[in-house]
Design a protein around this motif. Sequence first.
Motif, PDB file in Angstrom:
ATOM      1  N   TRP A  44       1.125  -1.268  -0.005  1.00 33.32           N
ATOM      2  CA  TRP A  44       0.022  -0.097   0.044  1.00 33.32           C
ATOM      3  C   TRP A  44       0.974   1.434   0.006  1.00 33.32           C
ATOM      4  O   TRP A  44       0.529   2.425  -0.731  1.00 33.32           O
ATOM      5  CB  TRP A  44      -0.930  -0.093   1.256  1.00 33.32           C
ATOM      6  CG  TRP A  44      -1.766   1.173   1.442  1.00 33.32           C
ATOM      7  CD1 TRP A  44      -1.846   2.050   2.287  1.00 33.32           C
ATOM      8  CD2 TRP A  44      -2.786   1.721   0.247  1.00 33.32           C
ATOM      9  NE1 TRP A  44      -2.753   3.098   2.092  1.00 33.32           N
ATOM     10  CE2 TRP A  44      -3.343   2.824   0.929  1.00 33.32           C
ATOM     11  CE3 TRP A  44      -3.011   1.338  -0.845  1.00 33.32           C
ATOM     12  CZ2 TRP A  44      -4.463   3.731   0.364  1.00 33.32           C
ATOM     13  CZ3 TRP A  44      -4.062   2.043  -1.732  1.00 33.32           C
ATOM     14  CH2 TRP A  44      -4.726   3.228  -0.932  1.00 33.32           C
ATOM     15  N   ARG A  45       1.880   1.279   0.917  1.00 36.46           N
ATOM     16  CA  ARG A  45       2.963   2.550   0.617  1.00 36.46           C
ATOM     17  C   ARG A  45       3.357   2.660  -0.735  1.00 36.46           C
ATOM     18  O   ARG A  45       3.586   3.802  -1.229  1.00 36.46           O
ATOM     19  CB  ARG A  45       4.128   2.145   1.625  1.00 36.46           C
ATOM     20  CG  ARG A  45       3.468   2.320   3.004  1.00 36.46           C
ATOM     21  CD  ARG A  45       4.852   2.504   4.049  1.00 36.46           C
ATOM     22  NE  ARG A  45       5.774   1.150   4.119  1.00 36.46           N
ATOM     23  CZ  ARG A  45       5.380   0.272   4.861  1.00 36.46           C
ATOM     24  NH1 ARG A  45       4.595   0.433   5.741  1.00 36.46           N
ATOM     25  NH2 ARG A  45       6.190  -1.051   4.728  1.00 36.46           N
ATOM     26  N   ARG A  46       3.765   1.404  -1.527  1.00 39.79           N
ATOM     27  CA  ARG A  46       4.174   1.789  -2.637  1.00 39.79           C
ATOM     28  C   ARG A  46       2.948   2.241  -3.736  1.00 39.79           C
ATOM     29  O   ARG A  46       3.085   3.186  -4.588  1.00 39.79           O
ATOM     30  CB  ARG A  46       4.571   0.399  -3.424  1.00 39.79           C
ATOM     31  CG  ARG A  46       5.897  -0.212  -2.777  1.00 39.79           C
ATOM     32  CD  ARG A  46       6.317  -1.505  -3.142  1.00 39.79           C
ATOM     33  NE  ARG A  46       6.286  -1.673  -4.742  1.00 39.79           N
ATOM     34  CZ  ARG A  46       6.338  -2.965  -5.368  1.00 39.79           C
ATOM     35  NH1 ARG A  46       6.077  -3.965  -4.743  1.00 39.79           N
ATOM     36  NH2 ARG A  46       6.154  -2.691  -6.868  1.00 39.79           N
ATOM     37  N   ALA A  47       1.894   1.763  -3.367  1.00 36.41           N
ATOM     38  CA  ALA A  47       0.634   2.473  -4.201  1.00 36.41           C
ATOM     39  C   ALA A  47       0.419   3.758  -4.012  1.00 36.41           C
ATOM     40  O   ALA A  47       0.057   4.531  -4.851  1.00 36.41           O
ATOM     41  CB  ALA A  47      -0.593   1.569  -3.623  1.00 36.41           C
ATOM     42  N   LEU A  75      -9.853  -0.346  -9.652  1.00 37.28           N
ATOM     43  CA  LEU A  75     -10.492  -1.558  -9.025  1.00 37.28           C
ATOM     44  C   LEU A  75     -10.523  -2.844  -9.932  1.00 37.28           C
ATOM     45  O   LEU A  75     -10.627  -3.849  -9.318  1.00 37.28           O
ATOM     46  CB  LEU A  75     -11.909  -0.986  -8.662  1.00 37.28           C
ATOM     47  CG  LEU A  75     -11.818   0.213  -7.351  1.00 37.28           C
ATOM     48  CD1 LEU A  75     -13.097   0.828  -7.379  1.00 37.28           C
ATOM     49  CD2 LEU A  75     -11.607  -0.749  -6.189  1.00 37.28           C
ATOM     50  N   GLU A  76     -10.757  -2.791 -10.924  1.00 40.27           N
ATOM     51  CA  GLU A  76     -10.777  -4.001 -12.055  1.00 40.27           C
ATOM     52  C   GLU A  76      -9.641  -4.799 -11.752  1.00 40.27           C
ATOM     53  O   GLU A  76      -9.490  -6.049 -11.630  1.00 40.27           O
ATOM     54  CB  GLU A  76     -10.899  -3.430 -13.503  1.00 40.27           C
ATOM     55  CG  GLU A  76     -12.429  -3.144 -13.655  1.00 40.27           C
ATOM     56  CD  GLU A  76     -12.490  -2.666 -15.080  1.00 40.27           C
ATOM     57  OE1 GLU A  76     -11.891  -3.141 -15.944  1.00 40.27           O
ATOM     58  OE2 GLU A  76     -13.642  -2.068 -15.521  1.00 40.27           O
ATOM     59  N   GLY A  84      -5.891  -7.173  -1.384  1.00 40.54           N
ATOM     60  CA  GLY A  84      -6.186  -6.690  -0.068  1.00 40.54           C
ATOM     61  C   GLY A  84      -5.809  -5.329   0.064  1.00 40.54           C
ATOM     62  O   GLY A  84      -6.143  -4.802   1.288  1.00 40.54           O
ATOM     63  N   LEU A  85      -5.381  -4.643  -0.852  1.00 39.09           N
ATOM     64  CA  LEU A  85      -5.030  -3.154  -0.534  1.00 39.09           C
ATOM     65  C   LEU A  85      -6.145  -2.182  -0.194  1.00 39.09           C
ATOM     66  O   LEU A  85      -7.326  -2.634  -0.819  1.00 39.09           O
ATOM     67  CB  LEU A  85      -4.470  -2.570  -1.897  1.00 39.09           C
ATOM     68  CG  LEU A  85      -3.042  -3.307  -2.249  1.00 39.09           C
ATOM     69  CD1 LEU A  85      -2.637  -2.679  -3.720  1.00 39.09           C
ATOM     70  CD2 LEU A  85      -1.994  -3.044  -1.441  1.00 39.09           C
ATOM     71  N   PRO A  86      -6.250  -1.350   0.460  1.00 36.81           N
ATOM     72  CA  PRO A  86      -7.214  -0.577   1.056  1.00 36.81           C
ATOM     73  C   PRO A  86      -7.462   0.460   0.097  1.00 36.81           C
ATOM     74  O   PRO A  86      -7.906   1.624   0.582  1.00 36.81           O
ATOM     75  CB  PRO A  86      -6.864   0.018   2.490  1.00 36.81           C
ATOM     76  CG  PRO A  86      -5.269   0.031   2.273  1.00 36.81           C
ATOM     77  CD  PRO A  86      -4.961  -0.996   1.517  1.00 36.81           C
ATOM     78  N   PHE A  87      -7.721   0.234  -1.254  1.00 34.72           N
ATOM     79  CA  PHE A  87      -7.811   1.491  -2.127  1.00 34.72           C
ATOM     80  C   PHE A  87      -9.202   2.051  -2.268  1.00 34.72           C
ATOM     81  O   PHE A  87      -9.664   2.860  -2.156  1.00 34.72           O
ATOM     82  CB  PHE A  87      -7.576   0.830  -3.538  1.00 34.72           C
ATOM     83  CG  PHE A  87      -7.706   1.910  -4.546  1.00 34.72           C
ATOM     84  CD1 PHE A  87      -7.105   3.122  -4.655  1.00 34.72           C
ATOM     85  CD2 PHE A  87      -8.778   1.856  -5.603  1.00 34.72           C
ATOM     86  CE1 PHE A  87      -7.339   4.038  -5.892  1.00 34.72           C
ATOM     87  CE2 PHE A  87      -9.244   2.622  -6.434  1.00 34.72           C
ATOM     88  CZ  PHE A  87      -8.585   3.723  -6.844  1.00 34.72           C
TER      89      PHE A  87
END
Length: 363
Positions: A44-47, A75-76, A84-87
């Motif tokens: 997630w930090r990378r995202a 999202l797709e 599991g990323l909290p996007f």
Amino acid sequence: MLVRVQRASGEEIRSLRESVRGLVQGAGRDAPASGVGPAEEALWRRACELGLAGLQAPERCGGAGLGLTAAAAVLEELGRTLSGLPFLPALLATNALLLAATPEQQDRLLAAIAAGDVRPAVALDGTLEAAADGTLTGAAGHVLDGLAAELLLVPARDPDGTTRLHAVAGDAPGLAREPLPTLDRTRPQARLTLAATPAAPLGRSTAFPLERLRDIAAVALAAEQVGAAERVLERSLEHARTRRQFGRPIGSFQAIKHLCARVAIEVRYARVAASAAARAADGEDDAFGPLAALAGAQCSEALLFAARANIQLHGGIGFTWEHDAHLYYRRAIASAHLVRSPSAQRERLVGLLETGLPGVFAG
């Protein structure tokens, strides 16, 4: 309040897809067996470094200012791998703030979210009451990423009966968080209980458009379901081509062909519905509400049908814990009831159409 956004070009969407696909594939797994852990936190930090957390935040807040169409592409890709990323919680928080917060509040909170300094979560359902002293009391269930979030955005009813959005710090006194057992272990959820918990009201004494946020959540979830369903279809077709019985691929049998064709049709319908709803959101179309309800119902049922067919096509191996077919099936069932059930979406669609909304449904 409607939020104006920049329209992403086709090339920007393709580049975004490639970046996200490279991010999740670089994690070295396809479908996770359990929920968010240290590996997902690092991912997630990378995202956030790629700008995903601030995709819809205005440029003045350090974001890209893009709309739901661009977010749907992200999202797709996440749905394909059951990431599991909290996007999704970050997306809902961004839209909640854009709908309710003052420019000053947006500048502060959206900048922190876009930079990845604050991990947010939003309660879409609850029974929270705001006291005259600004504290909140009540509970909210099924909050995505509610355990890890450092900023909680919760709708609560003021003493005058107006529902407003409130910001609650993750370490606020009186706040208790309880992990909820879920069928889909890739998506952690929590129940929040607040007892005279300090909170900051957002906006200027206007009612928070909770139903619009739920519509946005339904369309975002629909895009994720499209990605998951397309991945399930790909795996079904791959298995039908390679699995042999009676000296021939099982895909050569008429029953298997028909089943795969039905899945392909349902997935195609789902993509059209989700895309139309996302475009309506970005274009401030009055038909957004009906289209969101339509997408919510169609995409939930398409993923569920595809996941069931995938297990059926795989036969005995599809029922084993070692195979990830059950993970997609779990996601299909859980996500179908995350915002509104398909039947509830259809009821909402009928109700909206009866009001005579203009747009693509007018005739």
